[in-house]
Design a protein around this motif. Structure first.
Motif, short mmCIF file in Angstrom:
data_model
loop_
_atom_site.label_atom_id
_atom_site.label_comp_id
_atom_site.label_asym_id
_atom_site.label_seq_id
_atom_site.Cartn_x
_atom_site.Cartn_y
_atom_site.Cartn_z
N ILE A 177 12.76 49.04 81.35
CA ILE A 177 12.28 48.71 82.69
C ILE A 177 12.23 47.21 82.92
O ILE A 177 12.33 46.73 84.05
N ASP A 178 12.11 46.43 81.82
CA ASP A 178 12.05 44.97 81.94
C ASP A 178 13.43 44.34 82.09
O ASP A 178 13.55 43.23 82.61
N ASN A 179 14.49 45.03 81.63
CA ASN A 179 15.82 44.41 81.57
C ASN A 179 16.88 45.10 82.41
O ASN A 179 17.97 44.55 82.58
N ILE A 180 16.59 46.29 82.92
CA ILE A 180 17.65 47.06 83.56
C ILE A 180 18.24 46.36 84.78
O ILE A 180 19.45 46.44 85.03
N GLU A 181 17.41 45.64 85.54
CA GLU A 181 17.93 44.94 86.71
C GLU A 181 18.87 43.81 86.30
O GLU A 181 19.90 43.60 86.93
N ARG A 182 18.53 43.09 85.24
CA ARG A 182 19.40 42.02 84.76
C ARG A 182 20.71 42.60 84.25
O ARG A 182 21.79 42.03 84.50
N THR A 183 20.64 43.74 83.56
CA THR A 183 21.85 44.39 83.07
C THR A 183 22.73 44.84 84.23
O THR A 183 23.96 44.64 84.22
N ARG A 184 22.12 45.44 85.23
CA ARG A 184 22.90 45.91 86.38
C ARG A 184 23.52 44.75 87.14
O ARG A 184 24.68 44.83 87.57
N ASN A 185 22.80 43.65 87.30
CA ASN A 185 23.35 42.47 87.97
C ASN A 185 24.51 41.89 87.19
O ASN A 185 25.52 41.47 87.78
N ALA A 186 24.38 41.86 85.86
CA ALA A 186 25.46 41.32 85.02
C ALA A 186 26.73 42.15 85.18
O ALA A 186 27.84 41.62 85.35
N LEU A 187 26.58 43.49 85.13
CA LEU A 187 27.76 44.35 85.27
C LEU A 187 28.31 44.32 86.69
O LEU A 187 29.53 44.44 86.88
N ASN A 188 27.45 44.17 87.67
CA ASN A 188 27.94 44.03 89.05
C ASN A 188 28.80 42.79 89.21
O ASN A 188 29.82 42.81 89.91
N ASN A 189 28.39 41.69 88.57
CA ASN A 189 29.17 40.46 88.64
C ASN A 189 30.55 40.66 88.01
O ASN A 189 31.57 40.21 88.55
N VAL A 190 30.57 41.34 86.85
CA VAL A 190 31.85 41.63 86.20
C VAL A 190 32.71 42.53 87.08
O VAL A 190 33.93 42.30 87.23
N HIS A 191 32.10 43.52 87.68
CA HIS A 191 32.81 44.46 88.54
C HIS A 191 33.43 43.74 89.73
O HIS A 191 34.60 43.99 90.10
N GLN A 192 32.70 42.85 90.34
CA GLN A 192 33.20 42.10 91.50
C GLN A 192 34.33 41.16 91.10
O GLN A 192 35.33 41.04 91.82
N ARG A 193 34.19 40.49 89.96
CA ARG A 193 35.26 39.59 89.51
C ARG A 193 36.54 40.36 89.19
O ARG A 193 37.65 39.92 89.51
N THR A 194 36.37 41.53 88.56
CA THR A 194 37.54 42.33 88.22
C THR A 194 38.23 42.84 89.48
O THR A 194 39.48 42.84 89.57
N ALA A 195 37.45 43.26 90.46
CA ALA A 195 38.04 43.72 91.72
C ALA A 195 38.78 42.58 92.40
O ALA A 195 39.88 42.79 92.96
N ALA A 196 38.21 41.39 92.38
CA ALA A 196 38.87 40.23 92.99
C ALA A 196 40.17 39.89 92.26
O ALA A 196 41.19 39.56 92.90
N THR A 197 40.17 40.01 90.95
CA THR A 197 41.37 39.74 90.17
C THR A 197 42.47 40.76 90.47
O THR A 197 43.66 40.40 90.63
N LEU A 198 42.09 42.03 90.59
CA LEU A 198 43.07 43.06 90.93
C LEU A 198 43.69 42.81 92.30
O LEU A 198 44.92 42.95 92.49
N ARG A 199 42.85 42.44 93.26
CA ARG A 199 43.37 42.18 94.60
C ARG A 199 44.29 40.95 94.60
O ARG A 199 45.36 40.97 95.26
N ARG A 200 43.89 39.90 93.88
CA ARG A 200 44.70 38.69 93.87
C ARG A 200 46.05 38.93 93.20
O ARG A 200 47.10 38.52 93.72
N ARG A 201 46.07 39.62 92.07
CA ARG A 201 47.33 39.89 91.38
C ARG A 201 48.24 40.79 92.20
O ARG A 201 49.47 40.63 92.21
N LYS A 202 47.66 41.75 92.93
CA LYS A 202 48.48 42.61 93.78
C LYS A 202 49.11 41.81 94.91
O LYS A 202 50.29 41.99 95.26
#
Length: 240
Positions: free
Chosen positions: A38-63
């Motif tokens: 309960i103390d870390n789940i928000e930080r973990t979710r934010n970290a993975l969201n950042n990775v998810h957004q960067r990966t989506a941006a990379t896929l769009r740029r390469r396409k």
């Protein structure tokens, strides 16, 4: 394997740790438990969201770059088409690998969302239970004080008073590691109120109260069947 102290990790190291545990097959149970606490789940979710957004941006740029390269190759005729097809396999391999990683991160984020909802529900239920328990404690203290005031005044209590006081001995709440049913009076005596010094008068009043509670309609059995005294002047007048 002991879970690391997540509070000592900077954002980059924390993100790498979260990503390395995104797939269920690659998780260390203790570390994943720490990441989803309960103390870390928000930080973990934010970290993975950042990775998810960067990966989506990379896929769009390469396409977008690939589409532009295709137009350029077609404009150069046969030589350009050969260049297009020569690079196609490498691009498709990268795209499938990156899309798979992107989907894995998405699934981990969804899992964290479900865990967060469970935690929120559990916390809300716990807070509701604590509020109800505190309200019951206050009510029990009020009933105990009502009984003590009656005993101190030495007045005669009604049946409704005895029925109210008896609830302290009848109603229970779960307590302790095994959640054993414990009467409200026991909770008052040991956990919910301070212990007062008991005097001899208190002991006598308590004994009298127990006698009264055991009697039908709140009346002591010691006096059952005892005839009432006649008033002075109330003698029967018999004919002479």
């Amino acid at each position: 394997m002991d879970a690391p102290d997540l509070t000592t990790l900077n954002d980059t190291d924390y993100e790498q740790l979260a990503v390395s545990h995104a797939h269920p097959k690659h998780r260390d149970p203790d570390t994943w438990a720490a990441l989803t606490s309960i103390d870390n789940i928000e930080r973990t979710r934010n970290a993975l969201n950042n990775v998810h957004q960067r990966t989506a941006a990379t896929l769009r740029r390469r396409k977008s770059e690939r589409d532009a390269f295709q137009q350029e190759c077609h404009a150069r005729g046969e030589a350009g088409k050969r260049d297009w097809f020569a690079t196609r396999a490498e691009y498709e391999q990268w795209r499938r690998r990156t899309a798979g990683f992107h989907q894995m991160i998405q699934q981990a984020i969804s899992e964290l969302g479900k865990l967060k909802r469970v935690q929120n529900h559990r916390l809300k239920t716990q807070q509701g239970s604590q509020a109800a328990r505190e309200a019951l404690r206050k009510l029990s203290v009020a009933v105990q004080r009502h009984q003590a005031a009656h005993a101190k005044a030495g007045g005669i209590a009604g049946q409704e008073d005895y029925e109210l006081w008896q609830l302290l001995d009848q109603l229970t709440v779960p307590y302790g590691p095994d959640q054993e049913p414990t009467t409200l009076r026991t909770m008052l005596d040991f956990y919910w109120t301070d212990v007062d010094v008991v005097t001899d008068a208190d002991v006598r009043r308590a004994a009298a109260e127990r006698t009264m509670r055991q009697a039908p309609a709140g009346r002591s059995g010691e006096f059952t069947g005892v005839p009432r005294a006649r008033h002075v002047g109330g003698e029967k007048r018999l004919a002479g």
